[in-house]
Design a protein around this motif. Structure first.
Motif, PDB file in Angstrom:
ATOM      1  N   VAL A 293      -1.920  14.470  -0.986  1.00 20.28           N
ATOM      2  CA  VAL A 293      -3.268  15.031  -0.898  1.00 20.28           C
ATOM      3  C   VAL A 293      -3.455  15.762   0.435  1.00 20.28           C
ATOM      4  CG1 VAL A 293      -5.728  14.454  -0.776  1.00 20.28           C
ATOM      5  CG2 VAL A 293      -4.267  13.343  -2.468  1.00 20.28           C
ATOM      6  N   ALA A 294      -2.941  15.183   1.513  1.00 25.94           N
ATOM      7  CA  ALA A 294      -3.064  15.817   2.826  1.00 25.94           C
ATOM      8  C   ALA A 294      -2.346  17.167   2.839  1.00 25.94           C
ATOM      9  CB  ALA A 294      -2.496  14.897   3.907  1.00 25.94           C
ATOM     10  N   GLY A 295      -1.174  17.226   2.191  1.00 32.45           N
ATOM     11  CA  GLY A 295      -0.455  18.497   2.113  1.00 32.45           C
ATOM     12  C   GLY A 295      -1.236  19.533   1.318  1.00 32.45           C
ATOM     13  N   LEU A 296      -1.839  19.113   0.209  1.00 30.20           N
ATOM     14  CA  LEU A 296      -2.660  20.022  -0.584  1.00 30.20           C
ATOM     15  C   LEU A 296      -3.854  20.515   0.215  1.00 30.20           C
ATOM     16  CD1 LEU A 296      -3.360  21.329  -3.296  1.00 30.20           C
ATOM     17  CD2 LEU A 296      -4.473  19.189  -3.952  1.00 30.20           C
ATOM     18  N   ALA A 297      -4.445  19.594   0.973  1.00 28.26           N
ATOM     19  CA  ALA A 297      -5.597  19.977   1.790  1.00 28.26           C
ATOM     20  C   ALA A 297      -5.216  21.041   2.809  1.00 28.26           C
ATOM     21  CB  ALA A 297      -6.166  18.740   2.490  1.00 28.26           C
ATOM     22  N   ARG A 298      -4.034  20.906   3.411  1.00 30.81           N
ATOM     23  CA  ARG A 298      -3.594  21.899   4.395  1.00 30.81           C
ATOM     24  C   ARG A 298      -3.385  23.263   3.739  1.00 30.81           C
ATOM     25  NH1 ARG A 298      -0.814  17.287   6.366  1.00 30.81           N
ATOM     26  NH2 ARG A 298       1.065  17.821   5.165  1.00 30.81           N
ATOM     27  N   GLU A 299      -2.868  23.239   2.495  1.00 30.00           N
ATOM     28  CA  GLU A 299      -2.668  24.501   1.788  1.00 30.00           C
ATOM     29  C   GLU A 299      -3.989  25.200   1.497  1.00 30.00           C
ATOM     30  OE1 GLU A 299      -0.437  24.018  -1.760  1.00 30.00           O
ATOM     31  OE2 GLU A 299       1.154  22.834  -0.799  1.00 30.00           O
ATOM     32  N   LEU A 300      -5.029  24.424   1.213  1.00 33.97           N
ATOM     33  CA  LEU A 300      -6.319  24.983   0.816  1.00 33.97           C
ATOM     34  C   LEU A 300      -7.276  25.205   1.976  1.00 33.97           C
ATOM     35  CD1 LEU A 300      -6.942  22.818  -2.384  1.00 33.97           C
ATOM     36  CD2 LEU A 300      -6.059  25.165  -2.265  1.00 33.97           C
ATOM     37  N   ALA A 301      -6.881  24.736   3.156  1.00 30.24           N
ATOM     38  CA  ALA A 301      -7.773  24.848   4.309  1.00 30.24           C
ATOM     39  C   ALA A 301      -8.064  26.310   4.614  1.00 30.24           C
ATOM     40  CB  ALA A 301      -7.135  24.175   5.522  1.00 30.24           C
ATOM     41  N   PRO A 302      -9.264  26.611   5.138  1.00 29.01           N
ATOM     42  CA  PRO A 302      -9.619  28.007   5.472  1.00 29.01           C
ATOM     43  C   PRO A 302      -8.562  28.651   6.354  1.00 29.01           C
ATOM     44  CG  PRO A 302     -11.528  26.575   5.688  1.00 29.01           C
ATOM     45  CD  PRO A 302     -10.349  25.666   5.440  1.00 29.01           C
ATOM     46  N   GLY A 303      -8.095  29.819   5.939  1.00 28.45           N
ATOM     47  CA  GLY A 303      -7.111  30.559   6.721  1.00 28.45           C
ATOM     48  C   GLY A 303      -5.680  30.187   6.448  1.00 28.45           C
TER      49      GLY A 303
ATOM     50  N   GLY B  21       0.797  -1.218   0.000  1.00 30.96           N
ATOM     51  CA  GLY B  21       0.000   0.000   0.000  1.00 30.96           C
ATOM     52  C   GLY B  21       0.829   1.268   0.000  1.00 30.96           C
ATOM     53  N   GLY B  22       2.151   1.146  -0.184  1.00 29.65           N
ATOM     54  CA  GLY B  22       3.039   2.298  -0.066  1.00 29.65           C
ATOM     55  C   GLY B  22       2.782   3.404  -1.061  1.00 29.65           C
ATOM     56  N   LEU B  23       2.431   3.046  -2.297  1.00 32.54           N
ATOM     57  CA  LEU B  23       2.204   4.086  -3.298  1.00 32.54           C
ATOM     58  C   LEU B  23       0.962   4.898  -2.965  1.00 32.54           C
ATOM     59  CD1 LEU B  23       3.044   2.060  -6.526  1.00 32.54           C
ATOM     60  CD2 LEU B  23       4.513   3.673  -5.294  1.00 32.54           C
ATOM     61  N   GLN B  24      -0.102   4.212  -2.536  1.00 30.78           N
ATOM     62  CA  GLN B  24      -1.308   4.924  -2.134  1.00 30.78           C
ATOM     63  C   GLN B  24      -1.024   5.822  -0.930  1.00 30.78           C
ATOM     64  OE1 GLN B  24      -3.360   4.490   0.773  1.00 30.78           O
ATOM     65  NE2 GLN B  24      -4.861   5.991   0.053  1.00 30.78           N
ATOM     66  N   GLU B  25      -0.253   5.341   0.029  1.00 26.22           N
ATOM     67  CA  GLU B  25       0.094   6.145   1.205  1.00 26.22           C
ATOM     68  C   GLU B  25       0.887   7.385   0.797  1.00 26.22           C
ATOM     69  OE1 GLU B  25       2.196   3.642   3.863  1.00 26.22           O
ATOM     70  OE2 GLU B  25       0.463   2.368   4.333  1.00 26.22           O
ATOM     71  N   ARG B  26       1.784   7.217  -0.160  1.00 25.78           N
ATOM     72  CA  ARG B  26       2.582   8.354  -0.612  1.00 25.78           C
ATOM     73  C   ARG B  26       1.696   9.407  -1.274  1.00 25.78           C
ATOM     74  NH1 ARG B  26       7.778   8.004  -4.754  1.00 25.78           N
ATOM     75  NH2 ARG B  26       8.232  10.230  -4.770  1.00 25.78           N
TER      76      ARG B  26
END
Length: 255
Positions: free
Chosen positions: A233-243, A223-228
């Motif tokens: 995606v998590a990093g992108l989400a943090r960039e787009l998060a409100p504020g 599952g390493g590729l999906q985890e990577r």
């Protein structure tokens, strides 16, 4: 009976140079499968962990119906052979398991000998019987990759792993997969069978050629590729998060 796609997948494992093992990325959905196929990989191998994450489950807890449906979507999305991780077989009899896997369009499967629930490596003779029955039921239409869990759930004893590999070879497995085997054990493990040996590689910084020189003939990533990708995606989400990222930079010109 064997099919042209199954024969093509089996042939990919044979006659490979030591520094050119078969690299099979693990798609977790149709979109990732198309990306890997479009990049030129000749075949794919689904990971149970990656598919589970894409469906919102922990690894090992996906209902069989959902796993087979997910695999079928992956197979339909690409024109290359696909092998599927069926974990411990979902409690299905070998003939039914073969029917269900073939029904997805897949041409190969991993079947693990360990018991994830108890964290034990399982009975190798019982597993050998299951492999033989699965192979017979599939009639050559499935490349059966026998997973050896002694390093994952057991003591990591080399002699135990070699004994299991010999049993599974005699049972008719097409390949063996001593998951999490240390690099130092690979030459002995690979010398212990004429079958292609599958080695688990890291999703980042993997060196398939180096693993091939140790004897590996097939490389997968679990599952390493999906985890990577999920980390990206998590990093992108943090960039787009409100504020986030919307504060005025120091010294920025004012309009």
């Amino acid at each position: 009976m064997a099919t042209p796609t199954a024969d093509a997948f089996r042939a990919l494992h044979l006659g490979r140079a030591a520094d050119d093992p078969l690299v099979l990325p693990g798609p977790w959905d149709a979109a990732s499968a198309r990306a890997f196929a479009d990049a030129g990989f000749p075949a794919l191998a689904t990971p149970s962990a990656g598919v589970a994450a894409s469906l919102g489950y922990a690894d090992g807890s996906v209902p069989a119906e959902e796993m087979f449906a997910a695999v079928a979507r992956i197979v339909r999305a690409v024109d290359v052979p696909v092998s599927v991780d069926v974990e411990g077989g979902y409690g299905l009899p070998p003939a039914e398991l073969a029917e269900r896997v073939l029904g997805t369009g897949a041409v190969g499967c991993n079947l693990e000998d360990g018991d994830a629930a108890s964290g034990t490596p399982g009975d190798p003779r019982r597993h050998a019987d299951r492999l033989a029955a699965l192979r017979a039921a599939a009639g050559g239409a499935l490349f059966v990759n026998a997973r050896v869990d002694t390093y994952l759930h057991g003591t990591g004893d080399l002699a135990d792993a070699l004994a299991r590999i010999a049993l599974y070879t005699d049972a008719g497995a097409d390949g063996v997969y001593p998951i999490r085997a240390p690099a130092g054990h690979l030459p002995r493990l690979c010398a212990g069978t004429e079958l292609p040996v599958n080695v688990l590689a890291e999703a980042e910084g993997a060196d398939p050629a180096a693993l091939g020189r140790l004897g590996a003939r097939r490389i997968t990533f679990g599952g390493g590729l999906q985890e990577r990708v999920q980390g990206m995606v998590a990093g992108l989400a943090r960039e787009l998060a409100p504020g986030a990222g919307h504060r005025e930079a120091p010294g920025a010109p004012r309009g």
